[in-house]
Design a protein around this motif. Sequence first.
Motif, PDB file in Angstrom:
ATOM      1  N   ASP A  69       0.809  -1.222   0.000  1.00 39.03           N
ATOM      2  CA  ASP A  69       0.000   0.000   0.000  1.00 39.03           C
ATOM      3  C   ASP A  69       0.843   1.273   0.000  1.00 39.03           C
ATOM      4  N   ILE A  70       1.968   1.249   0.701  1.00 41.23           N
ATOM      5  CA  ILE A  70       2.826   2.433   0.840  1.00 41.23           C
ATOM      6  C   ILE A  70       4.265   2.012   0.548  1.00 41.23           C
ATOM      7  N   PRO A  71       4.622   1.879  -0.714  1.00 44.51           N
ATOM      8  CA  PRO A  71       5.992   1.446  -1.044  1.00 44.51           C
ATOM      9  C   PRO A  71       7.018   2.429  -0.481  1.00 44.51           C
ATOM     10  N   PRO A  72       7.991   1.950   0.284  1.00 46.46           N
ATOM     11  CA  PRO A  72       8.943   2.860   0.921  1.00 46.46           C
ATOM     12  C   PRO A  72      10.009   3.363  -0.042  1.00 46.46           C
ATOM     13  N   ASP A  73      10.441   4.592   0.201  1.00 46.07           N
ATOM     14  CA  ASP A  73      11.565   5.148  -0.546  1.00 46.07           C
ATOM     15  C   ASP A  73      12.895   4.741   0.077  1.00 46.07           C
ATOM     16  N   ALA A  74      12.841   4.325   1.334  1.00 46.94           N
ATOM     17  CA  ALA A  74      14.008   3.782   2.030  1.00 46.94           C
ATOM     18  C   ALA A  74      13.499   2.904   3.166  1.00 46.94           C
ATOM     19  N   VAL A  75      14.395   2.079   3.684  1.00 50.72           N
ATOM     20  CA  VAL A  75      14.063   1.185   4.796  1.00 50.72           C
ATOM     21  C   VAL A  75      15.141   1.323   5.852  1.00 50.72           C
ATOM     22  N   LYS A  76      14.733   1.500   7.101  1.00 52.10           N
ATOM     23  CA  LYS A  76      15.671   1.528   8.219  1.00 52.10           C
ATOM     24  C   LYS A  76      15.415   0.310   9.089  1.00 52.10           C
ATOM     25  N   ILE A  77      16.432  -0.523   9.283  1.00 54.42           N
ATOM     26  CA  ILE A  77      16.306  -1.741  10.079  1.00 54.42           C
ATOM     27  C   ILE A  77      17.105  -1.591  11.367  1.00 54.42           C
ATOM     28  N   GLY A  78      16.472  -1.911  12.486  1.00 54.95           N
ATOM     29  CA  GLY A  78      17.156  -1.898  13.768  1.00 54.95           C
ATOM     30  C   GLY A  78      17.118  -3.266  14.405  1.00 54.95           C
ATOM     31  N   MET A  79      16.594  -3.346  15.623  1.00 51.75           N
ATOM     32  CA  MET A  79      16.540  -4.607  16.375  1.00 51.75           C
ATOM     33  C   MET A  79      15.701  -5.650  15.636  1.00 51.75           C
ATOM     34  N   LEU A  80      16.270  -6.858  15.495  1.00 53.57           N
ATOM     35  CA  LEU A  80      15.553  -7.948  14.833  1.00 53.57           C
ATOM     36  C   LEU A  80      15.236  -9.108  15.783  1.00 53.57           C
ATOM     37  N   ALA A  81      15.930  -9.201  16.882  1.00 51.06           N
ATOM     38  CA  ALA A  81      15.626 -10.120  17.991  1.00 51.06           C
ATOM     39  C   ALA A  81      15.957 -11.580  17.721  1.00 51.06           C
ATOM     40  N   THR A  82      15.493 -12.142  16.598  1.00 47.27           N
ATOM     41  CA  THR A  82      15.668 -13.585  16.353  1.00 47.27           C
ATOM     42  C   THR A  82      16.267 -13.862  14.980  1.00 47.27           C
ATOM     43  N   ALA A  83      16.869 -15.045  14.857  1.00 50.42           N
ATOM     44  CA  ALA A  83      17.405 -15.475  13.568  1.00 50.42           C
ATOM     45  C   ALA A  83      16.298 -15.591  12.528  1.00 50.42           C
ATOM     46  N   GLU A  84      15.128 -16.037  12.953  1.00 45.24           N
ATOM     47  CA  GLU A  84      13.993 -16.177  12.031  1.00 45.24           C
ATOM     48  C   GLU A  84      13.562 -14.820  11.484  1.00 45.24           C
ATOM     49  N   ASN A  85      13.607 -13.800  12.326  1.00 42.39           N
ATOM     50  CA  ASN A  85      13.265 -12.456  11.852  1.00 42.39           C
ATOM     51  C   ASN A  85      14.297 -11.946  10.844  1.00 42.39           C
ATOM     52  N   VAL A  86      15.567 -12.238  11.097  1.00 43.01           N
ATOM     53  CA  VAL A  86      16.613 -11.869  10.128  1.00 43.01           C
ATOM     54  C   VAL A  86      16.317 -12.502   8.772  1.00 43.01           C
ATOM     55  N   GLU A  87      15.978 -13.771   8.789  1.00 41.13           N
ATOM     56  CA  GLU A  87      15.748 -14.503   7.544  1.00 41.13           C
ATOM     57  C   GLU A  87      14.535 -13.979   6.785  1.00 41.13           C
ATOM     58  N   VAL A  88      13.435 -13.699   7.482  1.00 40.54           N
ATOM     59  CA  VAL A  88      12.231 -13.249   6.787  1.00 40.54           C
ATOM     60  C   VAL A  88      12.422 -11.842   6.230  1.00 40.54           C
ATOM     61  N   VAL A  89      13.141 -10.992   6.960  1.00 39.73           N
ATOM     62  CA  VAL A  89      13.410  -9.642   6.450  1.00 39.73           C
ATOM     63  C   VAL A  89      14.271  -9.724   5.191  1.00 39.73           C
ATOM     64  N   ALA A  90      15.304 -10.555   5.216  1.00 42.80           N
ATOM     65  CA  ALA A  90      16.162 -10.711   4.039  1.00 42.80           C
ATOM     66  C   ALA A  90      15.372 -11.249   2.848  1.00 42.80           C
ATOM     67  N   THR A  91      14.545 -12.248   3.095  1.00 44.89           N
ATOM     68  CA  THR A  91      13.742 -12.848   2.019  1.00 44.89           C
ATOM     69  C   THR A  91      12.835 -11.816   1.363  1.00 44.89           C
ATOM     70  N   LEU A  92      12.196 -10.976   2.160  1.00 40.44           N
ATOM     71  CA  LEU A  92      11.242 -10.008   1.609  1.00 40.44           C
ATOM     72  C   LEU A  92      11.921  -8.788   0.999  1.00 40.44           C
ATOM     73  N   ILE A  93      13.086  -8.402   1.498  1.00 45.44           N
ATOM     74  CA  ILE A  93      13.844  -7.339   0.830  1.00 45.44           C
ATOM     75  C   ILE A  93      14.118  -7.734  -0.618  1.00 45.44           C
ATOM     76  N   GLU A  94      14.515  -8.988  -0.790  1.00 52.04           N
ATOM     77  CA  GLU A  94      14.829  -9.477  -2.136  1.00 52.04           C
ATOM     78  C   GLU A  94      13.563  -9.662  -2.965  1.00 52.04           C
ATOM     79  N   ALA A  95      12.552 -10.296  -2.378  1.00 49.55           N
ATOM     80  CA  ALA A  95      11.325 -10.601  -3.126  1.00 49.55           C
ATOM     81  C   ALA A  95      10.578  -9.344  -3.543  1.00 49.55           C
ATOM     82  N   LEU A  96      10.618  -8.304  -2.700  1.00 48.47           N
ATOM     83  CA  LEU A  96       9.877  -7.069  -2.961  1.00 48.47           C
ATOM     84  C   LEU A  96      10.745  -5.985  -3.595  1.00 48.47           C
TER      85      LEU A  96
END
Length: 262
Positions: A69-96
């Motif tokens: 709905d609101i495609p970002p012009d930039a993304v700021k990533i901070g605390m991710l907490a878990t390895a699973e969160n790291v993986e899903v963020v990486a997957t979607l950065i690439e996919a999107l």
Amino acid sequence: MHKTVMIIAGSDSDGAAGLQGDIKTLAALRLYSTCVVTAVTAQNTQGVQAVFPVPATFVGAQIEAVVSDIPPDAVKIGMLATAENVEVVATLIEALSLKNIVLDPVLRASTGVALLEEKGIEPLKKTLFPLVTVITPNVEEASRLAGVDVNETRSMQEAAKILHDFGPKFVIIKGGHLDTSRPLDLLYDGKKHSVYDANRVASRNTHGLGDAFASVVAARLAVGERVEVGIDMAKKYIVKAMNHPFAIGKGEAGPLNHGVPI
């Protein structure tokens, strides 16, 4: 059209860092923020009392909902907490095909509480680093991630080269904790090192400083400016925010004044 930055980070219940600090920083720079919550913390200016990670499937659902709905012009990533969160963020950065990614690789709170589980460190470096535009570790994080004791300019340069080899386009090592007369930040673009310094500010209001720095860099990328412009503005913003403090909280590190004009 108004520029937007999507924040992917943990919630800070004292409002100084994390999602809350990022939103305040971006508002001060007149950018619109969307947000993805990776963890909820119970904390105040005296420290982090508890961390509740958000499941990776729900982190991914938030990212997909925002971007659709609101495609970002930039993304700021901070605390991710878990390895699973790291993986899903990486997957979607690439996919999107997300762009202008600024990663502040938050590993632990200043009081020592882990903000990324140990098994998340390798996927952070090997899966997420290659997809981002900029990483902004402080000297402690750079030491842990690069396996180098970062304690002066030469070791900052060595660590920056090691971290750059993992794939980010730019590495910024924040040197505010170094024992130097002026706080030094180092930028490495794969070819040259550039050092940025500023006047050291005598202030206890430092909680949220690293988050604010990365958010300003993301803001400048969102409007089409260079990383170097982002560093320069980030340092000016932080100096102002520390020089106009609040008398809030009982902890040793009080919050920045995110609302200072720049």
